[in-house]
Enzyme design. Sequence first.
Site, PDB file in Angstrom:
ATOM      1  N   SER A  51      -4.311   3.165   4.349  1.00 14.82           N
ATOM      2  CA  SER A  51      -4.591   2.430   3.118  1.00 14.82           C
ATOM      3  C   SER A  51      -4.535   0.917   3.367  1.00 14.82           C
ATOM      4  CB  SER A  51      -3.576   2.822   2.039  1.00 14.82           C
ATOM      5  OG  SER A  51      -3.888   2.204   0.809  1.00 14.82           O
ATOM      6  N   ASN A  54       1.412  -0.719  -7.152  1.00 13.66           N
ATOM      7  CA  ASN A  54       0.601  -0.979  -8.349  1.00 13.66           C
ATOM      8  C   ASN A  54       0.693   0.188  -9.326  1.00 13.66           C
ATOM      9  OD1 ASN A  54      -0.953  -3.559  -8.241  1.00 13.66           O
ATOM     10  ND2 ASN A  54      -1.527  -2.762  -6.238  1.00 13.66           N
ATOM     11  N   HIS A  94       7.466  -6.704  -2.150  1.00 16.05           N
ATOM     12  CA  HIS A  94       7.219  -5.962  -0.904  1.00 16.05           C
ATOM     13  C   HIS A  94       8.285  -6.294   0.147  1.00 16.05           C
ATOM     14  CE1 HIS A  94       3.447  -4.679  -2.522  1.00 16.05           C
ATOM     15  NE2 HIS A  94       2.823  -5.834  -2.379  1.00 16.05           N
ATOM     16  N   LYS A 110       0.805  -1.227   0.000  1.00 17.75           N
ATOM     17  CA  LYS A 110       0.000   0.000   0.000  1.00 17.75           C
ATOM     18  C   LYS A 110       0.836   1.275   0.000  1.00 17.75           C
ATOM     19  CE  LYS A 110      -3.414  -0.470  -0.688  1.00 17.75           C
ATOM     20  NZ  LYS A 110      -3.841  -0.791  -2.089  1.00 17.75           N
ATOM     21  N   GLY A 121      -5.977   7.129  -3.327  1.00 18.13           N
ATOM     22  CA  GLY A 121      -4.781   7.644  -3.971  1.00 18.13           C
ATOM     23  C   GLY A 121      -4.472   9.088  -3.635  1.00 18.13           C
TER      24      GLY A 121
END
Length: 319
Positions: free
Chosen positions: A164, A74, A134, A70, A277
């Site tokens: 998040s 992505n 990660h 998070k 975001g």
Amino acid sequence: MEGGREPSVWSKRQESCKMPLQGEKVSPEDWLFSYKGVLYPAKVTSPETFEALKSFEARSDDMILAGYPKSGTNWLGQILRELESTDAKYTEEEMKERINEENKLKTFPRLEFGDPGIYERMKKLPSRRIIVTHLPPHLLPPSILQSKAKVLLLVRNPKDTAVSYYHFYNNMPVLPSFASWDEYFPAFMNGKVTWGSYFDHLVEWNKYIDHERIMMISYEELKEDQVLGMKRIAAFFGFSLCEEDFARIAEKTTFQAMKAKSKETHGNFGDILFQKGVVGSWRDLFSKAQNEEMDQKFEECLGGTKLAAKMKYDVYCKA
């Protein structure tokens, strides 16, 4: 690089990650397992995969994107794919070949995901490989830091990361839920969440901040000026792009643009992976005491470090 890999990967993943039926008892070990004292989701990886990971062979032209869950991997992963494919000028046939090989992996593209045989299959991926993880340095396969592969480290202010991750935990079928933010907060602070402590993650990466093949970029600086951030990344990896390329990629990879296409690229998990975001949403959930607790923890762990200065904690995390 156009979407083409994720839909099939995610649809397969969704089949194996369905929530238990109502009334069905699920024990903690069905959700999570511990490897070297850190929790991981049992639906997407295993201790055997972590053992197999040690033998992973990095290539000198691999591009490694590392970031805690998070923190924006992505989003930055898609930006990196767009930069790389624009620089490489792949033909349509080459692009299809790359997508097909990635689809054969049959797992979501994170280095530590999949069955133990994933690393043998990854050998068939064409160069240049973009590898997202990660993991902190000590759990990366030795070949990554020993090779000439370059590592792009993404960091995000810990308060927004915590918020998040809280929403992600409660929405993602492969993870157990928390009853409330107040129940979740101490778990995050004490590293009792998957991938462990974000503070430990940052402390360890800070040791590599001057490494010639590692570049750090923050989520916040990308949000402030995405084109400038992309130019820094392109220079680090030796990409050659023109102003028009940067403008086109920036427009295509805004958070809003990616969220709008998330159903197409990530199936039913799109809304989970792409939430708000925005910078500063932590203010909606943090209490005064929680604010102070995290400020103190950050100061104890990272106060005075180069990484802390680059993260601009005082700018983004002060009430």
